[in-house]
Scaffold this motif. Structure first.
Motif, PDB file in Angstrom:
ATOM      1  N   GLU A 182     -10.874  13.312  -7.178  1.00 51.62           N
ATOM      2  CA  GLU A 182     -10.097  12.198  -6.638  1.00 51.62           C
ATOM      3  C   GLU A 182     -11.028  11.302  -5.840  1.00 51.62           C
ATOM      4  OE1 GLU A 182      -6.502  11.336  -3.505  1.00 51.62           O
ATOM      5  OE2 GLU A 182      -6.615  13.277  -4.448  1.00 51.62           O
ATOM      6  N   LEU A 183     -11.040  10.039  -6.195  1.00 50.70           N
ATOM      7  CA  LEU A 183     -11.826   9.051  -5.473  1.00 50.70           C
ATOM      8  C   LEU A 183     -10.841   8.214  -4.663  1.00 50.70           C
ATOM      9  CD1 LEU A 183     -14.145   7.880  -8.377  1.00 50.70           C
ATOM     10  CD2 LEU A 183     -14.616   9.603  -6.660  1.00 50.70           C
ATOM     11  N   THR A 184     -11.141   8.012  -3.411  1.00 54.91           N
ATOM     12  CA  THR A 184     -10.201   7.289  -2.572  1.00 54.91           C
ATOM     13  C   THR A 184     -10.865   6.131  -1.860  1.00 54.91           C
ATOM     14  OG1 THR A 184     -10.643   8.708  -0.677  1.00 54.91           O
ATOM     15  CG2 THR A 184      -8.858   9.373  -2.117  1.00 54.91           C
ATOM     16  N   SER A 185     -10.040   5.216  -1.442  1.00 54.68           N
ATOM     17  CA  SER A 185     -10.491   4.152  -0.568  1.00 54.68           C
ATOM     18  C   SER A 185      -9.331   3.806   0.352  1.00 54.68           C
ATOM     19  CB  SER A 185     -10.933   2.926  -1.361  1.00 54.68           C
ATOM     20  OG  SER A 185      -9.834   2.358  -2.033  1.00 54.68           O
ATOM     21  N   VAL A 186      -9.651   3.311   1.484  1.00 57.30           N
ATOM     22  CA  VAL A 186      -8.636   2.951   2.461  1.00 57.30           C
ATOM     23  C   VAL A 186      -8.893   1.514   2.881  1.00 57.30           C
ATOM     24  CG1 VAL A 186      -7.687   3.471   4.730  1.00 57.30           C
ATOM     25  CG2 VAL A 186      -8.492   5.316   3.278  1.00 57.30           C
ATOM     26  N   VAL A 187      -7.823   0.752   2.949  1.00 56.13           N
ATOM     27  CA  VAL A 187      -7.938  -0.630   3.382  1.00 56.13           C
ATOM     28  C   VAL A 187      -7.068  -0.806   4.620  1.00 56.13           C
ATOM     29  CG1 VAL A 187      -7.516  -3.042   2.760  1.00 56.13           C
ATOM     30  CG2 VAL A 187      -8.305  -1.412   1.023  1.00 56.13           C
ATOM     31  N   TYR A 188      -7.655  -1.348   5.663  1.00 53.69           N
ATOM     32  CA  TYR A 188      -6.930  -1.630   6.894  1.00 53.69           C
ATOM     33  C   TYR A 188      -6.807  -3.133   7.066  1.00 53.69           C
ATOM     34  CZ  TYR A 188      -8.015   3.171   8.283  1.00 53.69           C
ATOM     35  OH  TYR A 188      -8.123   4.523   8.342  1.00 53.69           O
ATOM     36  N   ARG A 189      -5.637  -3.590   7.507  1.00 51.20           N
ATOM     37  CA  ARG A 189      -5.483  -4.989   7.910  1.00 51.20           C
ATOM     38  C   ARG A 189      -5.439  -5.001   9.423  1.00 51.20           C
ATOM     39  NH1 ARG A 189      -1.415  -8.793   8.923  1.00 51.20           N
ATOM     40  NH2 ARG A 189       0.247  -7.323   8.429  1.00 51.20           N
ATOM     41  N   VAL A 190      -6.372  -5.712  10.016  1.00 54.68           N
ATOM     42  CA  VAL A 190      -6.502  -5.754  11.472  1.00 54.68           C
ATOM     43  C   VAL A 190      -6.078  -7.135  11.947  1.00 54.68           C
ATOM     44  CG1 VAL A 190      -8.109  -5.560  13.416  1.00 54.68           C
ATOM     45  CG2 VAL A 190      -8.400  -4.106  11.388  1.00 54.68           C
ATOM     46  N   ALA A 191      -5.213  -7.161  12.954  1.00 51.21           N
ATOM     47  CA  ALA A 191      -4.783  -8.422  13.570  1.00 51.21           C
ATOM     48  C   ALA A 191      -4.768  -8.216  15.076  1.00 51.21           C
ATOM     49  CB  ALA A 191      -3.403  -8.831  13.072  1.00 51.21           C
ATOM     50  N   GLY A 192      -5.357  -9.136  15.794  1.00 47.77           N
ATOM     51  CA  GLY A 192      -5.379  -9.012  17.250  1.00 47.77           C
ATOM     52  C   GLY A 192      -6.066  -7.748  17.717  1.00 47.77           C
ATOM     53  N   GLU A 193      -7.129  -7.337  17.002  1.00 46.24           N
ATOM     54  CA  GLU A 193      -7.904  -6.138  17.327  1.00 46.24           C
ATOM     55  C   GLU A 193      -7.112  -4.840  17.228  1.00 46.24           C
ATOM     56  OE1 GLU A 193     -10.108  -6.551  20.943  1.00 46.24           O
ATOM     57  OE2 GLU A 193     -10.919  -8.491  20.374  1.00 46.24           O
ATOM     58  N   THR A 194      -6.037  -4.853  16.419  1.00 47.77           N
ATOM     59  CA  THR A 194      -5.221  -3.659  16.205  1.00 47.77           C
ATOM     60  C   THR A 194      -4.957  -3.511  14.710  1.00 47.77           C
ATOM     61  OG1 THR A 194      -4.125  -3.935  18.342  1.00 47.77           O
ATOM     62  CG2 THR A 194      -3.016  -2.534  16.753  1.00 47.77           C
ATOM     63  N   ILE A 195      -5.012  -2.289  14.209  1.00 44.35           N
ATOM     64  CA  ILE A 195      -4.647  -2.044  12.805  1.00 44.35           C
ATOM     65  C   ILE A 195      -3.142  -2.232  12.697  1.00 44.35           C
ATOM     66  CG2 ILE A 195      -4.495  -0.343  10.958  1.00 44.35           C
ATOM     67  CD1 ILE A 195      -7.075   0.890  12.082  1.00 44.35           C
ATOM     68  N   VAL A 196      -2.733  -3.170  11.858  1.00 44.79           N
ATOM     69  CA  VAL A 196      -1.317  -3.454  11.711  1.00 44.79           C
ATOM     70  C   VAL A 196      -0.755  -2.979  10.372  1.00 44.79           C
ATOM     71  CG1 VAL A 196      -1.334  -5.384  13.331  1.00 44.79           C
ATOM     72  CG2 VAL A 196      -1.798  -5.802  10.925  1.00 44.79           C
ATOM     73  N   GLU A 197      -1.650  -2.625   9.451  1.00 44.33           N
ATOM     74  CA  GLU A 197      -1.187  -2.152   8.142  1.00 44.33           C
ATOM     75  C   GLU A 197      -2.297  -1.349   7.489  1.00 44.33           C
ATOM     76  OE1 GLU A 197       0.767  -4.119   4.122  1.00 44.33           O
ATOM     77  OE2 GLU A 197      -0.127  -5.417   5.631  1.00 44.33           O
ATOM     78  N   TYR A 198      -1.937  -0.256   6.802  1.00 38.84           N
ATOM     79  CA  TYR A 198      -2.918   0.515   6.029  1.00 38.84           C
ATOM     80  C   TYR A 198      -2.246   1.197   4.879  1.00 38.84           C
ATOM     81  CZ  TYR A 198      -1.287   4.414   8.959  1.00 38.84           C
ATOM     82  OH  TYR A 198      -0.516   5.330   9.609  1.00 38.84           O
TER      83      TYR A 198
END
Length: 62
Positions: free
Chosen positions: A46-62
């Motif tokens: 299993e190959l994985t990747s993680v994407v984080y959306r950062v707004a205002g210096e906080t992770i708001v979505e992953y």
């Protein structure tokens, strides 16, 4: 380790630190039924990747 993950990564303070908590690849063998398929003993990778959306210096979505 769990508290460090929450403090550093999920809080958004140091999202670049996520790499130390995650394996880029996982290897296993098919030893139980998977989606109704009988076990084959075959190697699973299993190959994985993680994407984080950062707004205002906080992770708001992953």
């Amino acid at each position: 380790m769990g508290a460090d993950l929450l403090d550093n990564v999920r809080s958004g303070r140091k999202p670049e630190a996520a790499a130390i908590y995650m394996a880029p690849q996982m290897q296993a063998h098919h030893i139980q039924s998977l989606n109704g398929e009988a076990p084959t003993g075959a190697e699973l990778i299993e190959l994985t990747s993680v994407v984080y959306r950062v707004a205002g210096e906080t992770i708001v979505e992953y």
